[in-house]
Design a protein around this motif. Structure first.
Motif, mmCIF file in Angstrom:
data_model
loop_
_atom_site.group_PDB
_atom_site.id
_atom_site.type_symbol
_atom_site.label_atom_id
_atom_site.label_comp_id
_atom_site.label_asym_id
_atom_site.label_seq_id
_atom_site.Cartn_x
_atom_site.Cartn_y
_atom_site.Cartn_z
ATOM 1 N N ALA A 1 -3.667 0.469 2.494
ATOM 2 C CA ALA A 1 -2.304 0.039 2.150
ATOM 3 C C ALA A 1 -2.015 0.284 0.665
ATOM 4 O O ALA A 1 -0.886 0.593 0.290
ATOM 5 N N LEU A 2 -3.055 0.159 -0.149
ATOM 6 C CA LEU A 2 -2.872 0.404 -1.585
ATOM 7 C C LEU A 2 -2.665 1.889 -1.862
ATOM 8 O O LEU A 2 -1.860 2.269 -2.719
ATOM 9 N N LEU A 3 -3.391 2.729 -1.128
ATOM 10 C CA LEU A 3 -3.215 4.172 -1.322
ATOM 11 C C LEU A 3 -1.815 4.594 -0.841
ATOM 12 O O LEU A 3 -1.127 5.377 -1.497
ATOM 13 N N GLU A 4 -1.389 4.060 0.285
ATOM 14 C CA GLU A 4 -0.009 4.325 0.753
ATOM 15 C C GLU A 4 0.993 3.898 -0.302
ATOM 16 O O GLU A 4 1.970 4.604 -0.570
ATOM 17 N N SER A 5 0.743 2.741 -0.876
ATOM 18 C CA SER A 5 1.652 2.203 -1.887
ATOM 19 C C SER A 5 1.782 3.139 -3.089
ATOM 20 O O SER A 5 2.868 3.281 -3.658
ATOM 21 N N CYS A 6 0.697 3.791 -3.473
ATOM 22 C CA CYS A 6 0.766 4.748 -4.587
ATOM 23 C C CYS A 6 1.781 5.845 -4.296
ATOM 24 O O CYS A 6 2.624 6.176 -5.147
ATOM 25 N N TYR A 7 1.701 6.421 -3.099
ATOM 26 C CA TYR A 7 2.624 7.516 -2.751
ATOM 27 C C TYR A 7 4.054 6.998 -2.626
ATOM 28 O O TYR A 7 4.991 7.594 -3.139
ATOM 29 N N ARG A 8 4.205 5.857 -1.948
ATOM 30 C CA ARG A 8 5.543 5.297 -1.718
ATOM 31 C C ARG A 8 6.204 4.899 -3.043
ATOM 32 O O ARG A 8 7.339 5.253 -3.309
ATOM 33 N N THR A 9 5.459 4.170 -3.866
ATOM 34 C CA THR A 9 6.032 3.665 -5.115
ATOM 35 C C THR A 9 6.306 4.801 -6.091
ATOM 36 O O THR A 9 7.327 4.803 -6.784
ATOM 37 N N SER A 10 5.413 5.789 -6.159
ATOM 38 C CA SER A 10 5.642 6.936 -7.038
ATOM 39 C C SER A 10 6.894 7.693 -6.617
ATOM 40 O O SER A 10 7.694 8.115 -7.463
ATOM 41 N N LEU A 11 7.072 7.861 -5.312
ATOM 42 C CA LEU A 11 8.277 8.540 -4.821
ATOM 43 C C LEU A 11 9.532 7.763 -5.197
ATOM 44 O O LEU A 11 10.546 8.346 -5.587
ATOM 45 N N ARG A 12 9.465 6.443 -5.085
ATOM 46 C CA ARG A 12 10.633 5.615 -5.436
ATOM 47 C C ARG A 12 10.972 5.731 -6.908
ATOM 48 O O ARG A 12 12.134 5.884 -7.269
ATOM 49 N N VAL A 13 9.944 5.667 -7.742
ATOM 50 C CA VAL A 13 10.173 5.782 -9.190
ATOM 51 C C VAL A 13 10.778 7.150 -9.498
ATOM 52 O O VAL A 13 11.753 7.255 -10.248
ATOM 53 N N ALA A 14 10.220 8.205 -8.909
ATOM 54 C CA ALA A 14 10.735 9.554 -9.141
ATOM 55 C C ALA A 14 12.184 9.680 -8.653
ATOM 56 O O ALA A 14 13.037 10.251 -9.338
ATOM 57 N N ALA A 15 12.467 9.121 -7.493
ATOM 58 C CA ALA A 15 13.819 9.201 -6.927
ATOM 59 C C ALA A 15 14.820 8.439 -7.793
ATOM 60 O O ALA A 15 15.938 8.906 -8.029
ATOM 61 N N GLU A 16 14.399 7.278 -8.296
ATOM 62 C CA GLU A 16 15.301 6.497 -9.163
ATOM 63 C C GLU A 16 15.642 7.252 -10.440
ATOM 64 O O GLU A 16 16.736 7.106 -10.982
ATOM 65 N N LEU A 17 14.719 8.066 -10.917
ATOM 66 C CA LEU A 17 14.969 8.868 -12.112
ATOM 67 C C LEU A 17 15.854 10.080 -11.807
ATOM 68 O O LEU A 17 16.378 10.706 -12.713
ATOM 69 N N GLY A 18 15.966 10.419 -10.539
ATOM 70 C CA GLY A 18 16.774 11.574 -10.136
ATOM 71 C C GLY A 18 15.968 12.828 -9.870
ATOM 72 O O GLY A 18 16.515 13.923 -9.822
ATOM 73 N N ALA A 19 14.647 12.692 -9.702
ATOM 74 C CA ALA A 19 13.795 13.861 -9.467
ATOM 75 C C ALA A 19 14.114 14.514 -8.122
ATOM 76 O O ALA A 19 14.263 13.823 -7.117
ATOM 77 N N ARG A 20 14.191 15.833 -8.138
ATOM 78 C CA ARG A 20 14.378 16.578 -6.881
ATOM 79 C C ARG A 20 13.079 17.210 -6.409
ATOM 80 O O ARG A 20 12.907 17.475 -5.230
ATOM 81 N N THR A 21 12.179 17.463 -7.357
ATOM 82 C CA THR A 21 10.883 18.034 -6.986
ATOM 83 C C THR A 21 9.777 17.163 -7.582
ATOM 84 O O THR A 21 9.826 16.793 -8.753
ATOM 85 N N VAL A 22 8.787 16.848 -6.762
ATOM 86 C CA VAL A 22 7.716 15.934 -7.172
ATOM 87 C C VAL A 22 6.367 16.535 -6.783
ATOM 88 O O VAL A 22 6.180 16.924 -5.625
ATOM 89 N N ALA A 23 5.459 16.629 -7.751
ATOM 90 C CA ALA A 23 4.102 17.129 -7.466
ATOM 91 C C ALA A 23 3.112 15.977 -7.445
ATOM 92 O O ALA A 23 3.084 15.154 -8.361
ATOM 93 N N PHE A 24 2.318 15.933 -6.386
ATOM 94 C CA PHE A 24 1.271 14.902 -6.256
ATOM 95 C C PHE A 24 -0.108 15.542 -6.251
ATOM 96 O O PHE A 24 -0.318 16.563 -5.581
ATOM 97 N N PRO A 25 -1.090 14.902 -6.876
ATOM 98 C CA PRO A 25 -2.489 15.273 -6.634
ATOM 99 C C PRO A 25 -2.980 14.477 -5.429
ATOM 100 O O PRO A 25 -2.250 13.637 -4.892
ATOM 101 N N ALA A 26 -4.203 14.725 -5.016
ATOM 102 C CA ALA A 26 -4.812 13.946 -3.926
ATOM 103 C C ALA A 26 -5.384 12.674 -4.555
ATOM 104 O O ALA A 26 -6.559 12.614 -4.934
#
Ligand code: ADP
Length: 179
Positions: free
Chosen positions: A100-125
């Motif tokens: 659940a914590l690992l899921e939260s990393c992806y979910r929360t990072s996406l939310r932060v990026a979306a709130e900033l207005g990001a259209r493209t987001v790169a994730f590492p594993a």
């Protein structure tokens, strides 16, 4: 239109610090003051501006550091990006399910990026390096969470995988998720 069809999930083999995107996600540690792996590479290539902002965060809202599963943005310094989104993955444990914590990393990072207005987001594993998460399970969680959570204004989520083994696991996970 569903989220699934609106957001493109792409896989790239390479170095996340070489990507041209709006937001680069960093597999940080809770200190926010740098480390090895992705973290070290981002600070090396991104320059001192990123660390300076991280220090300011530690001096203000994040005096105790960033909690596991949370995310916070800074400048991207000299990276070819607008923001770095720092997130802290869980350390793998065979005794305790920390998915659940690992899921939260992806979910929360996406939310932060979306709130900033990001259209493209790169994730590492996230968590699959020093933190020891098995790549197959890490890939499954990453792909599943991003497919479920990515939404406008994010148009592309790019997983940047350092080696062939990681790329193969993400390819498998993506094929399984789409099947
Ligand atoms: P964690 O502490 O969350 O495990 P690491 O940075 O140690 O984070 O590793 C996360 C994953 O990122 C590992 O699979 C590692 O091989 C990979 N990795 C390391 N450096 C880079 C880089 N420059 N670009 C993309 N992936 C990287």
């Amino acid at each position: 239109m569903s989220t699934l069809s609106a957001v493109e999930v792409t896989l790239v083999r390479g170095d996340i610090t070489r990507q041209t995107v709006d937001a680069v996600v960093n597999a940080a540690n809770s200190s926010l003051l740098g480390g090895g792996g992705v973290d070290g590479a981002i600070h090396r290539r991104g320059g001192p501006e990123i660390l300076a902002e991280c220090r300011k965060l530690r001096a203000s809202h994040y005096g105790g550091g960033l909690a596991t599963g949370r995310a916070v943005a800074t400048t991207a310094g000299r990276l070819d990006a607008r923001w770095v989104v720092h997130t802290v993955g869980p350390v793998w444990s065979a005794a305790e399910d920390r998915s659940a914590l690992l899921e939260s990393c992806y979910r929360t990072s996406l939310r932060v990026a979306a709130e900033l207005g990001a259209r493209t987001v790169a994730f590492p594993a996230i968590s699959t390096g020093v933190y020891g998460w098995p790549m197959d399970d890490g890939a499954r969680i990453a792909v599943r969470t991003v497919l479920a959570e990515a939404a406008a204004p994010v148009e592309e989520v790019r997983f940047v995988l350092f080696d062939a083994a990681a790329y193969d696991e993400f390819e498998r996970a993506l094929a399984a998720a789409r099947a």
